[in-house]
Design a protein around this motif. Structure first.
Motif: not given
Lengths: 313, 313
Positions: B134, B242, B246, B253, B255-256
């Motif tokens: 993160l 995930v 997304m 994003d 991070f993702f």
């Protein structure tokens, strides 16, 4: 019908518990009464702050509290007048139809095992959790931590328990049961998952659709997802962290918002003689309210009788 | 230095493989040469389409292909002129410093075990995967599927292998090793995790920080996350889903976005005598390129010698 709440359980108790109970009492007006269990001196003033809105709530005194860090079995045995022990006594005596607590998870499990007890025929009760499905509705994942280590027959029963819950509480007809595995093919997996696959395949009580993988948790393949408590716990906490990260980043999305534990409020213990639900330690009033509504739905559905009937034979 | 690629491996091979190899050749110009292994009649025309950009690439012919659905051990044995078998022969002979393939994962593992072989002292090689952190950087998760079922000593070694990779390839000094478990307390977990905890606690080669939970996968607690291959596989596929959800929802994003397998391109097999990387079946040219760059980094770092030295004693 009466639904009981441990007023002393959770990091923000008794305030969050009382506030959540008042919210639930409004939702359940005319259908069920909320019973708060806890220290009268702490809870009564909070109830009074709510005035008329709290008028229908009942307060049952319990002088002791099992703290979050306490050893579950020891604390449960020694604190017989704790809110958790009193709650389970009332549940066992039939004075309430469901008992909910955001307190010490281990003590909630101990009470479930030694007070209301497992349904005859159930090897080990499981803690179930809910997973939002991408195209609507909820799935059920179990076990998420009651049994770190499992025998094949336990997982087979988790499939049956989850299937009954999906059917009678979530209203899913002929729920699809999937076994969490590392590949779809029948022969894949550990000794445990290979054995469970064979058991579920011939089990007449479940609609077994075979192995599923980590990527299938949120899709339509299975309504009931079966795994050992270690794996379920890892998956559950990972899903929660995804929600937390998105919240921190202020990414809002209707699907991912359902990852929020508040939306369902708690995890039922399945396979015991009565309805008990464990809430998250950080439960907010909304979470408490939803846990109580879930308790009402469980009681209303007669799920624990359905489980007893299924395992009687 | 030469880095080899299975030109026939992956759902979009040979096109995606050749395109990815050309991208990598540009990145590695003057540092390493890319060697494509595959059917000349299929690969040569694709290379010619790239003109001068493909001038530095070498093509080594291999007449056979191990298909995605084939039985790994059987296919590997019977197809000695397959791109995977030829790749491993070249790797074992020292003609290339790393071998990458997005083809049949099982066959890649079979080749690793029977051609280049495990490092003496390593009980079982593991497949490692990368998890974005993160607050920046990458962590390493292993095993993610080579060993569904594990003995405690295997997980202890995964901690050592991951630690060496984190140190020598990712450049993390004194990497923190965490054991995936269902609670932080030392006594928590399965018989396996309890035993592994005791082994890692006294292992002088790793900086063991104790148990971590599913929610810690993406935070700073551990750089190296140790678990059995079943659990790691479930976590990895769940994380991938995930990202897919997304992407479908067009939520972007930074991070993702790092959840995207393309960003790292492949999973190294750790604990074998040479550098081998397995790519995702759906690998795009970008993924192939990044897998080759990772192969270069592994070769450059001398990680396999570091592993040999550590396990020699």
């Amino acid at each position: 019908m009466k639904i009981a709440l441990d007023a002393m359980g959770g990091d923000f108790a008794p305030q969050a518990a009382v506030d959540g109970a008042v919210l639930a009492a409004q939702e359940l007006a005319g259908k069920a009464q909320i019973v708060l269990i806890g220290q009268e001196s702490a809870v009564r003033p909070l109830l009074e702050q709510h005035g008329d809105a709290a008028a229908t709530l009942e307060l049952v005194p319990a002088s002791q509290i099992i703290e979050m860090g306490e050893h579950p079995a020891k604390a449960y045995q020694q604190k017989q007048d704790s809110s958790i022990a009193v709650g389970y006594r009332m549940l066992h005596a039939g004075e309430v139809e469901a008992f909910c607590s955001a307190g010490n998870t281990g003590a909630m499990l101990v009470g479930a095992m030694f007070s209301v007890k497992p349904v005859p025929g159930v090897l080990r009760p499981a803690i179930a959790n809910f997973v939002p499905k991408l195209h609507g509705g909820m799935g059920i994942l179990l076990d998420v931590g009651a049994n770190a280590e499992c025998k094949p027959e336990m997982l087979e029963q988790f499939g049956e328990l989850g299937s009954l819950y999906a059917q009678y509480v979530l209203g899913i007809s002929n729920p699809k049961v999937g076994l969490m595995n590392l590949g779809e093919e029948e022969g894949k997996g550990t000794t445990l998952t290979q054995a469970v696959h064979q058991l579920l395949k011939v089990n007449p009580h479940v609609n077994f659709i075979g192995n599923i993988e980590g990527r299938d948790l949120f899709n339509e393949k299975a309504d009931v997802i079966v795994c050992d408590g270690y794996t379920g716990n890892v998956m559950l906490k990972m899903a929660e962290s995804v929600y937390d990260i998105m919240a921190e980043k202020q990414i809002r999305d209707p699907f991912f918002d359902k990852f929020n534990y508040e939306a369902v409020g708690g995890s039922p213990i399945l396979g015991i003689n009565d309805n008990a639900i464990i809430g998250h330690g950080v439960s907010t009033p909304v979470a408490i309210c939803n846990m109580l509504l879930q308790g009402y739905q469980m009681a209303q559905s007669g799920i624990s009788d359905q489980i007893k009937n299924t395992f009687k034979s």
